[in-house]
Scaffold this active site. Structure first.
Site, short mmCIF file in Angstrom:
data_model
loop_
_atom_site.label_atom_id
_atom_site.label_comp_id
_atom_site.label_asym_id
_atom_site.label_seq_id
_atom_site.Cartn_x
_atom_site.Cartn_y
_atom_site.Cartn_z
N ASP A 256 0.84 -1.21 0.00
CA ASP A 256 0.00 0.00 0.00
C ASP A 256 0.87 1.26 0.00
O ASP A 256 2.05 1.23 0.39
CB ASP A 256 -0.90 -0.03 1.25
CG ASP A 256 -2.21 0.71 1.06
OD1 ASP A 256 -2.34 1.45 0.07
OD2 ASP A 256 -3.10 0.55 1.92
N ASP B 199 -10.62 2.22 -3.54
CA ASP B 199 -11.21 2.10 -2.21
C ASP B 199 -12.72 2.24 -2.28
O ASP B 199 -13.42 2.01 -1.30
CB ASP B 199 -10.63 3.18 -1.27
CG ASP B 199 -9.36 2.71 -0.59
OD1 ASP B 199 -9.00 1.53 -0.75
OD2 ASP B 199 -8.71 3.53 0.09
C1 DGJ Z 1 -5.89 1.88 1.78
C2 DGJ Z 1 -6.29 0.63 1.03
O1 DGJ Z 1 -6.79 0.94 -0.23
C3 DGJ Z 1 -7.31 -0.14 1.88
O2 DGJ Z 1 -7.77 -1.26 1.17
C4 DGJ Z 1 -6.65 -0.53 3.17
O3 DGJ Z 1 -5.60 -1.43 2.92
C5 DGJ Z 1 -6.16 0.70 3.89
N1 DGJ Z 1 -5.33 1.52 3.05
C6 DGJ Z 1 -5.41 0.33 5.13
O4 DGJ Z 1 -4.86 1.41 5.77
#
Ligand code: DGJ
Length: 740
Positions: free
Chosen positions: A471, A541
């Site tokens: 991430d 997201d």
């Molecule tokens: C952003 C990601 O897109 C989410 O799926 C998740 O992993 C969060 N970060 C966790 O902080």
């Protein structure tokens, strides 16, 4: 098979394969683009270059041509060409180095990669042309690299600079490609967006002046994807000329499309000059990211198909089966624990899950997003025995273990920051600007890269990790490196991205079976560079299936199906609270790499049955749903936010039509859709019942089920029946029997 021919009489280079030709000629020392398009056997130059001087033309060696109207390969300002420059390098006098002229060339086997740490496309059987240009004072050598990719109508371009002088040169602009056209009869198609709304498609005609899409966020960013298309105005998904360009790069970028004073146009793409500068020391090289140009006369679906083949077969890691995943994020957020994960394992397995990913929150002092990035030690309360009990429990059942990490970040309350405050990116004497409470590690420093390689190698090895979700949740704000001298601070962005690639490449080489999911708060860093080192991307997201489908539809202009991760999520959705029918949630999570974000133990019986059935269907059709060819279709009477895809295998013996019906129209309408891409002479059985020829399905089409209510979804399967044993219909799975 790609080939490169050189005609010494005319100083003409012809790069071609069976589908595509690109022709460059040296004219009065200048490098001129003569042709880019469908394959030509020969080029005699019947289309002439404009060979008269305009009023007030700068008089240089190019006469009778005017440098500002010649379609040049790579030029700069103030040498007679006033269009958007491809480069800017200043000499020891602080003056621009211009007037690059042909010096020599080489033809090499394969794709000569200028620099092992930058992503490059694999073209093992091709040839590479390197043309070297020098300025008139022999201060700067510029090497232009050209490679045609296999049998695809795709040309790679990359540029290397070498300082031939005894003084340091300053590069302030270094594009990967310049493409000149002697008209501007194109629409510019761009992908822009934001967190939660990535890959929004805009199409606009080229008009006089400049249009730029760029990132100075440090990463390519959801604000703009480093990829664009020039399409003839009449071009649609099914027919017409289009030329697409993309970068294999994940950092700051810029592309500018310009229509000049004469109505000619130019596209320049590469590093973003806004924050960039580079001190080119004597004898040293500097290399730009690689760019890829794709061309078609058969419409945007064909261009996308070319890009999909390019990325899947020449850029992304060698294909392997990606796994159906349960990810803990939307179930627990930061409150994940060994007990919770262990409790979900049997339920997840019963649904058909193959991999469980422990998302954010697993490491110490991480009750929320305020800490403690950088230490990567399991939280002693949440995971009292470390991560191995979870890994072992999964492996004992034949399931895989995945872990979330955000390696490029550091929290000020971490032990890493206490020990190495100078490893964070920062401006001298200025208060750090946080985002999501965190700072960015200075990956331009080799010591920081080495640290990440050591920590991640240990983490993966010790915990028997099969998958990492990588991430990246904030952008740059003070792109300063504590270790670089003042005149090299403009190098941080480039050095950072190159350092990131080194870390990723080393991990991949150490753990060839490790699956890496690319994530930047969703698809915020979905670009050709990250695709070279990652297997799949968390698309957004925004996990509402209807909008995720729209986002994937935008990304599908360039990126193949297997890039997209699409999970079954909760309703009401956690982002927009939309209530979506169960069937839609199940069907729209079938594409790309499927999985589930909801806790398996908390599904209702109807949800559990739907997820189980859809995972079974996915497994029976994994080859197509994950690695198949994807074509955008256009039903009649389209609804708002409607998306319709045809997904097929290479041989077109199996096909799936998946429709997200969007917001229902006030007057109910049957919708017909032409399938366009089936084999005309083949017979297909639809949903295991009626049979029709590919020709009929392509040209007369099929009728979609009448939508009832907003946000419905439909799925139709087609199985080729002529020339194939009847039993193959069995493997298709019977969608009519799915319990949703
Ligand atoms: C952003 C990601 O897109 C989410 O799926 C998740 O992993 C969060 N970060 C966790 O902080």
């Amino acid at each position: 098979m790609a080939n490169i021919e050189y005609d010494p009489q005319r100083q003409l280079f012809h790069l071609h394969n069976a589908t595509f030709s690109y022709i460059i000629q040296v004219i009065r020392g200048y490098l001129v683009k003569r042709y880019c398009g469908p394959a030509l056997e020969q080029f005699s130059g019947t289309a002439k270059l404009e060979d008269f001087s305009h009023a007030f033309n700068i008089q240089n060696d190019a006469a009778p041509f005017s440098l500002t109207t010649l379609p040049l390969e790579y030029s700069t300002l103030m040498g007679g060409d006033y269009r958007t420059p491809a480069y800017a390098v200043r000499n020891a006098h602080g003056q621009l180095i211009g007037n690059l002229k042909f010096h020599d060339f080489q033809i090499l086997a394969g794709n000569e990669n200028f620099n092992g740490t930058l992503p490059t496309a694999r073209t093992p059987n091709g040839q590479t042309l390197i043309i070297t240009m020098h300025d008139e004072t022999d201060t700067l050598a510029v090497h232009l690299k050209y490679t045609i990719v296999g049998d695809l109508p795709v040309l790679l371009k990359q540029v290397a600079y070498r300082n031939l002088s005894d003084n340091t040169l300053t590069i302030t602009h270094a594009a990967s490609l310049q493409l000149d056209f002697d008209d501007h009869a194109y629409d510019l198609i761009t992908l822009t967006g934001a967190h939660l709304s990535e890959a929004s498609v805009t199409r606009q005609p080229l008009t006089p002046g400049k249009k730029s899409i760029a990132s100075n966020y440090g990463a390519s960013g959801p604000q703009g994807v480093p990829a664009t298309i020039l399409a003839a105005p009449a071009t649609d998904d099914f027919a017409g000329e289009a030329l697409g360009v993309t970068l294999l790069w994940s950092g700051n970028f810029n592309y500018t499309a310009q229509v000049d004073q004469f109505g000619n146009s130019r596209l320049v793409m590469g590093l973003n000059p806004e924050l960039f500068s580079w001190q080119l020391k004597p004898g040293k090289p500097f290399v730009t990211p690689e760019a890829a140009v794709a061309y078609t006369t058969k419409g945007l679906n064909d261009l996308s198909h070319i890009f999909h083949q390019f990325f899947a077969n020449h850029v992304m890691p060698v294909p392997r089966r990606n796994l159906i995943e349960y990810n803990t994020w939307e179930s627990t957020y930061f409150d994940v624990s060994e007990a919770k994960v262990l409790a979900e394992i049997p339920k997840a397995e019963a649904l058909g899950v193959e991999l469980i990913v422990v998302d954010d929150g697993w490491f110490k002092n991480r009750p929320n997003d305020a800490g403690q990035l950088g230490d990567w030690v399991p939280d002693p309360v949440k995971f009292p025995r470390g991560l191995r009990p979870v890994a072992d429990a999964l492996h004992a059942r034949g399931l895989a273990f995945g872990l979330w990490v955000e390696p490029e970040m550091i929290s000020e309350n971490s032990e890493l920051y206490a020990a190495h405050p100078d490893w964070a990116m920062q401006y001298v004497g200025q208060k750090p600007l946080r985002s999501r409470n965190q700072l960015v590690l200075d990956l331009s420093q080799r010591i920081v890269q080495d640290h990440l390689i050591a920590v991640l190698t240990d983490l993966v090895r010790t915990n028997h990790i099969d998958y990492l979700k990588w991430d990246y949740n904030r952008h740059f704000s003070q792109p300063g490196s504590p270790v670089l001298p003042p005149d090299q601070q403009g190098e941080v962005g480039y050095r950072y991205t190159r350092g990131l690639y080194r870390v990723l490449k080393t991990l991949r080489d150490t753990f060839p079976k490790l699956i890496i999911e690319n994530c930047s708060s969703g698809g915020g860093r979905l670009d050709g560079g990250m695709l070279a080192y990652t297997d799949q991307t968390w698309t957004s997201d925004f996990t509402d299936p209807v909008y995720r489908m729209k986002i994937m539809n935008g990304f599908s202009l360039f990126f193949p199906l297997k890039t997209f991760v699409s999970h079954f999520t909760m309703s009401p959705n956690l982002q927009d609270s939309r209530v979506t029918p169960l069937r839609t949630r199940a069907l729209l999570s079938l594409v790309g790499v499927t999985g589930i974000e909801c806790p398996p133990s908390q599904l209702s019986p109807a949800e559990a049955a739907a997820v189980k059935a859809s995972f079974a269907f996915y497994k029976a059709n994994r080859a197509e749903l994950q690695n198949g060819s994807l074509y955008r279709l256009h039903p009649s009477h389209p609804n708002q936010d409607q998306v319709c895809w045809l997904i097929t295998d290479e041989a077109k013996t199996k096909a799936i039509v998946l429709t997200s019906a969007g917001v229902i129209a006030p007057i109910p309408h049957y919708q017909h859709v032409l399938l366009h891409y089936l084999r005309p002479t083949m017979s297909y059985q639809i949903n295991d019942k009626k049979t029709a020829t590919g020709a009929e399905l392509n040209f007369a089409g099929v009728t979609l089920p009448l939508a009832h209510g907003d946000f419905s979804a439909t799925l139709m399967t087609l199985q080729a029946v002529s020339h194939l044993p009847q039993t193959t219909t069995q493997a298709n799975g019977d969608i009519a029997k799915l319990p949703f």
